[in-house]
Design a protein around this motif. Structure first.
Motif, PDB file in Angstrom:
ATOM      1  N   VAL A  76      30.139  38.005 -22.106  1.00  0.00           N
ATOM      2  CA  VAL A  76      31.353  38.357 -22.842  1.00  0.00           C
ATOM      3  C   VAL A  76      30.966  38.702 -24.274  1.00  0.00           C
ATOM      4  O   VAL A  76      30.070  38.097 -24.861  1.00  0.00           O
ATOM      5  CB  VAL A  76      32.380  37.191 -22.825  1.00  0.00           C
ATOM      6  CG1 VAL A  76      31.796  35.906 -23.374  1.00  0.00           C
ATOM      7  CG2 VAL A  76      33.651  37.563 -23.593  1.00  0.00           C
ATOM      8  N   ARG A  77      31.642  39.717 -24.822  1.00  0.00           N
ATOM      9  CA  ARG A  77      31.482  40.035 -26.241  1.00  0.00           C
ATOM     10  C   ARG A  77      32.694  39.446 -26.977  1.00  0.00           C
ATOM     11  O   ARG A  77      33.791  40.024 -26.953  1.00  0.00           O
ATOM     12  CB  ARG A  77      31.399  41.543 -26.465  1.00  0.00           C
ATOM     13  CG  ARG A  77      30.238  42.219 -25.771  1.00  0.00           C
ATOM     14  CD  ARG A  77      29.970  43.601 -26.340  1.00  0.00           C
ATOM     15  NE  ARG A  77      29.219  44.430 -25.426  1.00  0.00           N
ATOM     16  CZ  ARG A  77      28.760  45.648 -25.707  1.00  0.00           C
ATOM     17  NH1 ARG A  77      28.975  46.173 -26.911  1.00  0.00           N
ATOM     18  NH2 ARG A  77      28.100  46.352 -24.811  1.00  0.00           N
ATOM     19  N   LEU A  98      38.496  30.839 -24.528  1.00  0.00           N
ATOM     20  CA  LEU A  98      38.479  30.649 -23.073  1.00  0.00           C
ATOM     21  C   LEU A  98      38.392  31.977 -22.329  1.00  0.00           C
ATOM     22  O   LEU A  98      38.250  31.999 -21.100  1.00  0.00           O
ATOM     23  CB  LEU A  98      39.738  29.894 -22.633  1.00  0.00           C
ATOM     24  CG  LEU A  98      39.917  28.488 -23.218  1.00  0.00           C
ATOM     25  CD1 LEU A  98      41.253  27.911 -22.786  1.00  0.00           C
ATOM     26  CD2 LEU A  98      38.776  27.570 -22.815  1.00  0.00           C
ATOM     27  N   CYS A  99      38.461  33.080 -23.076  1.00  0.00           N
ATOM     28  CA  CYS A  99      38.398  34.416 -22.461  1.00  0.00           C
ATOM     29  C   CYS A  99      36.942  34.780 -22.206  1.00  0.00           C
ATOM     30  O   CYS A  99      36.296  35.466 -23.003  1.00  0.00           O
ATOM     31  CB  CYS A  99      39.041  35.448 -23.377  1.00  0.00           C
ATOM     32  SG  CYS A  99      40.783  35.174 -23.708  1.00  0.00           S
ATOM     33  N   ILE A 100      36.409  34.337 -21.065  1.00  0.00           N
ATOM     34  CA  ILE A 100      34.981  34.510 -20.792  1.00  0.00           C
ATOM     35  C   ILE A 100      34.711  35.576 -19.725  1.00  0.00           C
ATOM     36  O   ILE A 100      33.563  35.944 -19.504  1.00  0.00           O
ATOM     37  CB  ILE A 100      34.330  33.180 -20.371  1.00  0.00           C
ATOM     38  CG1 ILE A 100      34.977  32.641 -19.100  1.00  0.00           C
ATOM     39  CG2 ILE A 100      34.407  32.171 -21.499  1.00  0.00           C
ATOM     40  CD1 ILE A 100      34.243  31.453 -18.492  1.00  0.00           C
ATOM     41  N   ASN A 101      35.757  36.054 -19.084  1.00  0.00           N
ATOM     42  CA  ASN A 101      35.590  37.132 -18.114  1.00  0.00           C
ATOM     43  C   ASN A 101      36.908  37.905 -18.009  1.00  0.00           C
ATOM     44  O   ASN A 101      37.904  37.540 -18.642  1.00  0.00           O
ATOM     45  CB  ASN A 101      35.145  36.599 -16.739  1.00  0.00           C
ATOM     46  CG  ASN A 101      36.119  35.563 -16.180  1.00  0.00           C
ATOM     47  OD1 ASN A 101      37.334  35.679 -16.320  1.00  0.00           O
ATOM     48  ND2 ASN A 101      35.574  34.521 -15.541  1.00  0.00           N
ATOM     49  N   ASN A 131      36.377  48.482 -21.655  1.00  0.00           N
ATOM     50  CA  ASN A 131      35.286  49.095 -20.894  1.00  0.00           C
ATOM     51  C   ASN A 131      33.937  48.425 -21.136  1.00  0.00           C
ATOM     52  O   ASN A 131      33.023  48.534 -20.305  1.00  0.00           O
ATOM     53  CB  ASN A 131      35.161  50.587 -21.247  1.00  0.00           C
ATOM     54  CG  ASN A 131      36.414  51.368 -20.881  1.00  0.00           C
ATOM     55  OD1 ASN A 131      37.120  51.006 -19.949  1.00  0.00           O
ATOM     56  ND2 ASN A 131      36.687  52.435 -21.618  1.00  0.00           N
ATOM     57  N   PHE A 132      33.785  47.753 -22.287  1.00  0.00           N
ATOM     58  CA  PHE A 132      32.480  47.147 -22.578  1.00  0.00           C
ATOM     59  C   PHE A 132      32.601  45.702 -23.074  1.00  0.00           C
ATOM     60  O   PHE A 132      31.632  45.135 -23.585  1.00  0.00           O
ATOM     61  CB  PHE A 132      31.691  47.995 -23.594  1.00  0.00           C
ATOM     62  CG  PHE A 132      32.366  48.180 -24.924  1.00  0.00           C
ATOM     63  CD1 PHE A 132      32.111  47.314 -25.981  1.00  0.00           C
ATOM     64  CD2 PHE A 132      33.249  49.229 -25.129  1.00  0.00           C
ATOM     65  CE1 PHE A 132      32.715  47.485 -27.207  1.00  0.00           C
ATOM     66  CE2 PHE A 132      33.864  49.409 -26.362  1.00  0.00           C
ATOM     67  CZ  PHE A 132      33.598  48.528 -27.406  1.00  0.00           C
ATOM     68  N   ALA A 133      33.758  45.096 -22.914  1.00  0.00           N
ATOM     69  CA  ALA A 133      33.973  43.735 -23.416  1.00  0.00           C
ATOM     70  C   ALA A 133      33.182  42.687 -22.646  1.00  0.00           C
ATOM     71  O   ALA A 133      32.965  41.581 -23.159  1.00  0.00           O
ATOM     72  CB  ALA A 133      35.465  43.392 -23.374  1.00  0.00           C
ATOM     73  N   PHE A 134      32.740  43.024 -21.431  1.00  0.00           N
ATOM     74  CA  PHE A 134      32.081  42.020 -20.593  1.00  0.00           C
ATOM     75  C   PHE A 134      30.721  42.486 -20.099  1.00  0.00           C
ATOM     76  O   PHE A 134      30.331  42.255 -18.964  1.00  0.00           O
ATOM     77  CB  PHE A 134      33.002  41.652 -19.421  1.00  0.00           C
ATOM     78  CG  PHE A 134      34.359  41.182 -19.882  1.00  0.00           C
ATOM     79  CD1 PHE A 134      34.525  39.907 -20.404  1.00  0.00           C
ATOM     80  CD2 PHE A 134      35.444  42.041 -19.859  1.00  0.00           C
ATOM     81  CE1 PHE A 134      35.767  39.480 -20.856  1.00  0.00           C
ATOM     82  CE2 PHE A 134      36.694  41.622 -20.309  1.00  0.00           C
ATOM     83  CZ  PHE A 134      36.852  40.340 -20.817  1.00  0.00           C
ATOM     84  N   ASN A 135      30.007  43.176 -20.987  1.00  0.00           N
ATOM     85  CA  ASN A 135      28.617  43.511 -20.676  1.00  0.00           C
ATOM     86  C   ASN A 135      27.773  43.381 -21.936  1.00  0.00           C
ATOM     87  O   ASN A 135      28.294  43.212 -23.034  1.00  0.00           O
ATOM     88  CB  ASN A 135      28.490  44.914 -20.057  1.00  0.00           C
ATOM     89  CG  ASN A 135      29.015  45.995 -20.987  1.00  0.00           C
ATOM     90  OD1 ASN A 135      28.737  45.988 -22.185  1.00  0.00           O
ATOM     91  ND2 ASN A 135      29.765  46.937 -20.445  1.00  0.00           N
ATOM     92  N   GLU A 136      26.467  43.449 -21.757  1.00  0.00           N
ATOM     93  CA  GLU A 136      25.536  43.210 -22.849  1.00  0.00           C
ATOM     94  C   GLU A 136      25.101  44.526 -23.476  1.00  0.00           C
ATOM     95  O   GLU A 136      24.893  45.518 -22.782  1.00  0.00           O
ATOM     96  CB  GLU A 136      24.310  42.453 -22.311  1.00  0.00           C
ATOM     97  CG  GLU A 136      23.414  41.886 -23.377  1.00  0.00           C
ATOM     98  CD  GLU A 136      22.347  40.971 -22.786  1.00  0.00           C
ATOM     99  OE1 GLU A 136      21.563  40.402 -23.559  1.00  0.00           O
ATOM    100  OE2 GLU A 136      22.299  40.841 -21.536  1.00  0.00           O
TER     101      GLU A 136
END
Length: 655
Positions: free
Chosen positions: A142-143, A169-172, A366-371
């Motif tokens: 998560v970012r 708590l917003c992890i995914n 679109n990119f909130a949950f990638n590295e």
């Protein structure tokens, strides 16, 4: 009985709670400089335990840390891990491309606002870095800052509680959508934050496992220890066994054990957890009276439901304590971007970043949950993610909607931003820095009550910077809130318009421009401020103050200019020297230009306090100081019989 239930993290934070530093920007810049120096002069480019110990000792030598850490290698890792997280250092603690650029900006004081969001260069780097920064939480990437921007764009603002207890708590994707929905419901009073938190944790596998075990077994100290889902040691968990037994007597056996129950709560080692227990159960706590609140656990009729409610209480309060630990940490990192405003109980975006997020907000998903693979690179927004590219014309159109008039050029944008900043600055003074508070701050500055100063102003600036800031606000008040004080004070300010200190130091004193009025001619006032004591003042201030004014007059030979020198304590020789400058020539370095005499007025903060007490305006003050300057008296007695006497007589007349 099964082994202890495994702890798993279900929330994120930026940085580490082991290192929550004051003077955030300053200490980041200092540590980048120290690491660079350490590498160069010690020829150490590994990051072994031995190197970590050496680096800790190097920090001590440079007065970056104090005391003696039990594990200096661990302390060195903690001091640097947050900078690794946001890409300023690599894993071996070498400066990355971004870290080197941030250090260069601080050392050259290149804070120009030459980017689309009109952010200072250092803040723009933090903004871009946090857009790239990601955390791994229980198998999820998560970012945090991107999720924050996505959510705040959807709901317009966050309360402190939403920022503290729900956002991390917003992890995914699934949980973020759920929390966003629940946040909206909570604003309609359809659900509480506590219910949202527990609905998440009670649905996690390890908590389900712990509850099953808790319901199945007889309650013992060993059982409480087994179900303790802690980040660290569970050695202090036996207190919860005692709390359980006391509360069970109260609820199921109707035995009055409130006093013992409260005493047990007070034995909880974590102060935040303790406070949550007390606030939940007790309406009011005094020495002799403990009145319970109307809470579900006090109404249950059998041990099964008592266990369920107790379990919920125990982990709700523990998890809220963890989440509240992260609030200050996340706030410090987010504030470093200068796009976020933390004011009262509300967190908002500044005006231009808000316009920007109105355009790109939905794209953030679109990119909130990638590295990001570019964390260590200093790249532009569209290189971080192509969807972050926004044309200035598009941004100005969005700003036009907010302000209600057409905006097409950068100059007008800056005027609007400036007007909005002054509106907030005037409200800040009204709410946070009225005359009484300013007077109190001058007292704290005189007594060097640094903790109190940081409480009232900010802990992101050192005391000399805060002194200049408070003096600038005071002069703004004395000047009837006229003049471009945000420019004149020449300090770096956060988005909330509180000061921040950089490693390069706040060099420039206050330079105030006055247009002609019936009370005074057009002129410039230089205000020089120092906290040096009487012993050091002569060495540190006597020459620089006269040089600054002299150089200014040589450079602006068509202007009228004078200087006010402000200190908590004035050295008699400094006063005498400044008075003597009235009659002395000041020359350029090549001796080709000179000016005849300089007007330097020394004031102690006691005089500044008197001006505030009397609501003195600059028109009066200019005449008073000018008349005193024109008197025939010389040396130290000129200050005593002129400034001190005249200011005191004004105060006695008014009273």
């Amino acid at each position: 009985m099964k082994d202890k239930i495994t702890f798993k993290s279900y929330c994120w934070s930026v940085g580490t709670t082991s290192y929550r530093t004051q003077k955030f920007n300053l200490n980041i810049e200092r540590q980048l400089a120290l690491l660079k120096e350490f590498r160069e002069f010690n020829n150490r480019f590994d990051w072994s335990r031995e190197t970590q110990i050496d680096y800790y000792n190097f920090l001590k030598e440079n007065e970056f840390v104090k005391g003696n850490a039990k594990r200096p290698d661990k302390d060195a890792r903690q001091k640097t891990s947050g900078l690794v997280d946001i890409g300023l250092l690599d894993e071996k603690r070498n400066l990355t491309e971004v870290g080197a650029n941030l250090l260069k900006i601080s050392q050259t004081r290149s804070f120009e606002r030459d980017n689309i969001l009109e952010l200072s260069q250092d803040s723009y780097i933090f903004f871009k870095q946090l857009l790239k920064t990601s955390k791994e939480v229980n198998g999820n990437i998560v970012r945090p800052f991107v999720v924050f921007l996505y959510i705040i764009n959807k709901v317009n603002y966050l309360t402190n509680d939403e920022f503290t207890y729900l956002l991390p708590l917003c992890i995914n994707e699934k949980l973020t959508r759920y929390i966003l929905e629940q946040m909206i419901l909570s604003r309609r009073n359809e659900i509480t934050y506590d219910e949202i938190i527990m609905s998440i944790f009670m649905n996690m596998d390890n908590y389900k496992q712990a509850l099953v075990l808790f319901l199945k077994e007889a309650v013992t100290e060993r059982l409480i220890s087994a179900i303790s889902i802690n980040r660290k040691s569970s050695k202090n968990e036996n207190i919860y066994y005692k709390i359980y037994m006391l509360l069970k007597d109260i609820v199921l056996l109707n035995i009055d054990r409130k006093k013992e129950f409260l005493e047990s709560i007070n034995s909880i080692s974590n102060s935040k957890t303790k406070l949550f227990w007390k606030k939940y159960f007790f309406e009011k706590v005094t020495k002799n009276v403990q009145k319970f609140n109307d809470v579900p656990i006090l109404k249950v009729k059998n041990e099964k439901y008592f266990k369920i409610e107790f379990f919920k209480c125990m982990y709700l309060f523990k998890n809220k304590a963890i989440l509240s630990d992260y609030f200050d940490l996340n706030r410090r990192y987010f504030k470093a971007t200068d796009v976020v405003l933390f004011k009262d109980n509300k967190i908002e975006l500044d005006v231009l970043p808000k316009c920007y997020m109105n355009i790109v907000g939905d794209r953030l998903w679109n990119f909130a949950f990638n590295e990001s693979v570019l964390l260590d690179k200093d790249v532009e927004l569209d290189e971080i993610e192509s969807c972050l590219k926004v044309d200035k014309i598009e941004l100005y159109k969005e700003l036009s909607k907010i302000v209600g008039k057409k905006i097409t050029d950068q100059e007008l944008v800056r005027k609007i931003i400036k007007a909005e900043r002054y509106e907030r600055f005037n409200k800040l003074i009204e709410k946070k820095f009225n005359n009484n508070v300013l007077i109190r701050l001058f007292d704290y500055l005189k007594n060097r009550s640094d903790k109190e100063i940081h409480k009232l102003v900010t802990d992101n600036a050192d005391i000399p910077t805060i002194f200049e800031y408070i003096l600038a606000i005071t002069w703004y008040v004395i000047s009837g809130k006229k003049g471009d004080v945000l420019e004149y004070m020449n300090l770096s300010l956060e988005a909330d318009l509180l000061p921040k200190t950089h490693a390069g130091g706040g060099e420039a004193d206050i330079v105030w421009k006055y247009e002609a009025t019936d009370s005074y001619p057009k002129h410039t006032l230089l205000i020089e401020a120092t906290l040096s004591d009487k012993n050091n003042q002569r060495r540190m201030e006597m020459e620089p103050v006269s040089r600054h004014l002299g150089d200014y007059l040589l450079k602006h030979d068509n202007e009228i200019a004078y200087c006010i020198f402000v200190s908590n304590f004035l050295n008699p020789n400094v006063i005498s020297d400044f008075r003597g400058r009235k009659h002395l020539d000041y020359y350029s370095n090549d001796g080709k230009k000179s000016i005849k005499g300089m007007k330097i007025i020394p004031l102690e903060t006691e005089e500044i306090k008197t001006f505030l007490k009397l609501n003195t305006r600059y028109e009066e003050l200019y005449k008073l100081l000018d008349n005193i300057f024109k008197s025939d008296e010389e040396g130290y007695s000129w200050y005593q019989n002129g400034i001190v006497k005249e200011v005191n007589s004004l105060y006695s007349i008014d009273n």
